[in-house]
Write an enzyme that holds these catalytic residues in place. Structure first.
Site, mmCIF file in Angstrom:
data_model
loop_
_atom_site.group_PDB
_atom_site.id
_atom_site.type_symbol
_atom_site.label_atom_id
_atom_site.label_comp_id
_atom_site.label_asym_id
_atom_site.label_seq_id
_atom_site.Cartn_x
_atom_site.Cartn_y
_atom_site.Cartn_z
ATOM 1 N N GLY A 1 8.682 -1.652 7.538
ATOM 2 C CA GLY A 1 7.636 -2.854 6.737
ATOM 3 C C GLY A 1 7.369 -3.250 8.075
ATOM 4 O O GLY A 1 6.509 -4.700 8.537
ATOM 5 N N TYR B 1 -8.340 1.163 4.388
ATOM 6 C CA TYR B 1 -7.313 0.292 4.361
ATOM 7 C C TYR B 1 -8.188 -0.909 5.363
ATOM 8 O O TYR B 1 -7.588 -1.972 5.485
ATOM 9 C CB TYR B 1 -6.173 0.273 5.306
ATOM 10 N N CYS C 1 -20.514 14.025 5.466
ATOM 11 C CA CYS C 1 -22.136 12.827 4.542
ATOM 12 C C CYS C 1 -21.507 12.192 3.410
ATOM 13 O O CYS C 1 -21.131 12.469 1.906
ATOM 14 C CB CYS C 1 -23.272 13.526 3.390
HETATM 15 C C1 LIG Z 1 6.302 4.433 3.309
HETATM 16 C C2 LIG Z 1 8.062 4.060 3.478
HETATM 17 C C3 LIG Z 1 8.523 3.720 4.601
HETATM 18 C C4 LIG Z 1 7.647 3.917 5.950
HETATM 19 O O1 LIG Z 1 7.008 2.538 6.509
HETATM 20 P P1 LIG Z 1 6.486 1.658 7.709
HETATM 21 O O2 LIG Z 1 5.329 0.535 7.377
HETATM 22 O O3 LIG Z 1 5.431 2.918 7.917
HETATM 23 O O4 LIG Z 1 7.364 1.671 8.791
HETATM 24 C C5 LIG Z 1 9.988 3.549 4.632
HETATM 25 N N1 LIG Z 1 10.174 3.202 3.189
HETATM 26 C C6 LIG Z 1 9.928 4.031 2.583
HETATM 27 C C7 LIG Z 1 10.680 4.096 0.951
HETATM 28 C C8 LIG Z 1 8.454 4.884 2.586
HETATM 29 O O5 LIG Z 1 7.314 5.122 1.591
#
Ligand SMILES: *Cc1c(COP(=O)(O)O)cnc(C)c1O
Length: 412
Positions: free
Chosen positions: A218, A302, A328
């Site tokens: 994240g 998003y 389209c």
């Molecule tokens: C998608 C995902 C990530 C990666 O998230 P990012 O925001 O791209 O760093 C990490 N762990 C899990 C379980 C995910 O589903």
């Protein structure tokens, strides 16, 4: 990498085109590793779904990264790219017991995110160590579409279900080797993240045989000038200290794991598309490119803000444009965007095109998915060819003798 390099690559390989800069991927990997240098055992497991080209996976493997996978196909891709099974963790949600068993049989680590599968898997395979995905119900992200820690989220085992979880572990005699969380795709606030980590530490104390604690991902990266980004150095400082203290209490130097996707590859990627038409209407000027949400869906899905530059006219005066695709459907990449004056034939460069861009591409409108190029040590290396018409029809079954030309559909 320089804009002139991108322009040359577009000339060489055509467009639309994805280009990835290996140097940026490597520097992001090193930046995150350095931020946690105080932790003895650190493991980054690259989230394959962000960008799953096999050559990119090989680059990650060469850096010492592990791999975070969410489908059995990603597991197999990782193995094909040379990852050792034990360097791969399978973190799916909502998949069948059979798929988890298949991954487990390949030797990869298993992360389970619901009690039903945990109970079934533990009953059948008590000897296979399992990591559990916890939902701490903390929303560390700013965008409620992509924050997964909150109470309505489908992800993870609720922190309130720990008593039931412990009962299952006790009854099945299974072995829990890791605790995991992934609280959302955008960590804005380090203190919120640390708060969620405390919940994870508290949970971890229930298990005696842990090898690792996985803090998910994240990490936020800037998409445009002035964007907030996660201060990974500050997070590294604070979390490392706390983690080391926890390990001392726990009596074992556990591994601290992360699963970054976006952080490692987002800024390394560039999407190049050519302007087919400049269309002045009564309300705006549209620049239509030879692409659409079939190639880059994040703006429409998003509301992601990818900065766009006209690299064919970098010094041109800026004007307002609506950048749209040729699909389209309404496929607006950006409205009211100031971009250096655009002429038909110019190449627009979309930034932050490394994560969740190619991997979300489709064949909608029967268009080909674009080629991918890796820019490595000053050289442009083709790592995926553009699709061809054969690719489009490969799995279609063309039943030629089912209908005759004389056949009429009778409507009663
Ligand atoms: C998608 C995902 C990530 C990666 O998230 P990012 O925001 O791209 O760093 C990490 N762990 C899990 C379980 C995910 O589903």
């Amino acid at each position: 990498m320089k804009e002139s390099d991108l322009l040359n690559i577009a000339q060489q390989y055509g467009n639309p085109l994805y280009v990835y800069d290996s140097e940026k991927i490597i520097s992001q990997y090193n930046r995150l590793t350095n931020a946690f240098s105080a932790v003895k055992n650190l493991k980054l497991n690259y989230a394959a779904k962000a960008l799953s080209n096999i050559t990119i996976l090989r680059l990650m493997n060469s850096l010492g990264s592990g791999l975070d996978t969410v489908s059995i196909q990603e597991v197999k891709l990782g193995l094909l790219a040379g990852f050792k099974p034990e360097s791969i963790i399978f973190t799916p949600n909502g998949v069948s017991l059979e798929e988890i068993e298949e991954a487990s049989a390949l030797g990869v680590r298993i992360n389970i995110d619901n009690l039903s599968i945990l109970e079934q898997f533990g009953s059948k395979h008590p000897d296979v160590p399992v990591c559990i995905r916890i939902n701490p119900h903390v929303m560390a992200g700013g965008n409620s579409n992509i924050s997964v820690g909150h109470i309505d989220s489908k992800f993870g085992i609720s922190i309130h279900q720990i008593p039931h979880l412990l009962r299952i572990v006790d009854l099945t005699k299974m072995n829990i080797n890791g605790i995991h969380m992934h609280t959302g795709s955008d960590i804005l606030d380090i203190d919120v993240f640390l708060y969620a980590s405390e919940i994870l530490f508290e949970t971890a104390k229930n298990f005696k045989n842990l090898d690792f604690i996985d803090f998910g991902s994240g990490f936020k990266v800037p998409y445009k000038d002035g964007d907030i980004e996660t201060n990974v150095e500050e997070l590294g400082n604070k979390l490392s200290t706390r983690f080391n203290d926890f390990c001392k209490d726990y009596g074992k130097a556990l591994t601290l794991a992360f699963e970054p996707g976006k952080f490692l590859v987002s800024e390394a990627g560039y999407f190049l598309a050519k302007v087919n038409v400049v269309k002045q209407t009564t309300s705006t000027v549209f620049a239509s490119v030879d692409s659409g949400f079939n190639h880059l869906i994040r703006p429409m899905l998003y509301g992601a803000n990818h900065s766009i530059k006209n690299i064919s006219n970098p010094e041109g005066r800026e004007r307002y444009y609506s950048v749209v695709g040729y699909i389209c459907e309404t496929d607006t990449f950006a409205s009211n965007k100031r971009i250096n004056e655009i002429s038909e034939g110019d190449i627009l460069c979309f930034r932050n095109a490394g994560a969740y861009c190619f991997t979300m591409a489709s064949n909608y409108n029967s268009r080909f998915r674009p080629a991918e190029v890796l820019w490595h040590k000053g050289e442009a290396i083709l790592i995926r060819e553009q699709e061809t018409f054969d690719d489009l029809i490969r799995n279609q079954v063309d039943v030629k003798n089912l209908f005759t030309s004389k056949e009429k559909v009778k409507v009663k």
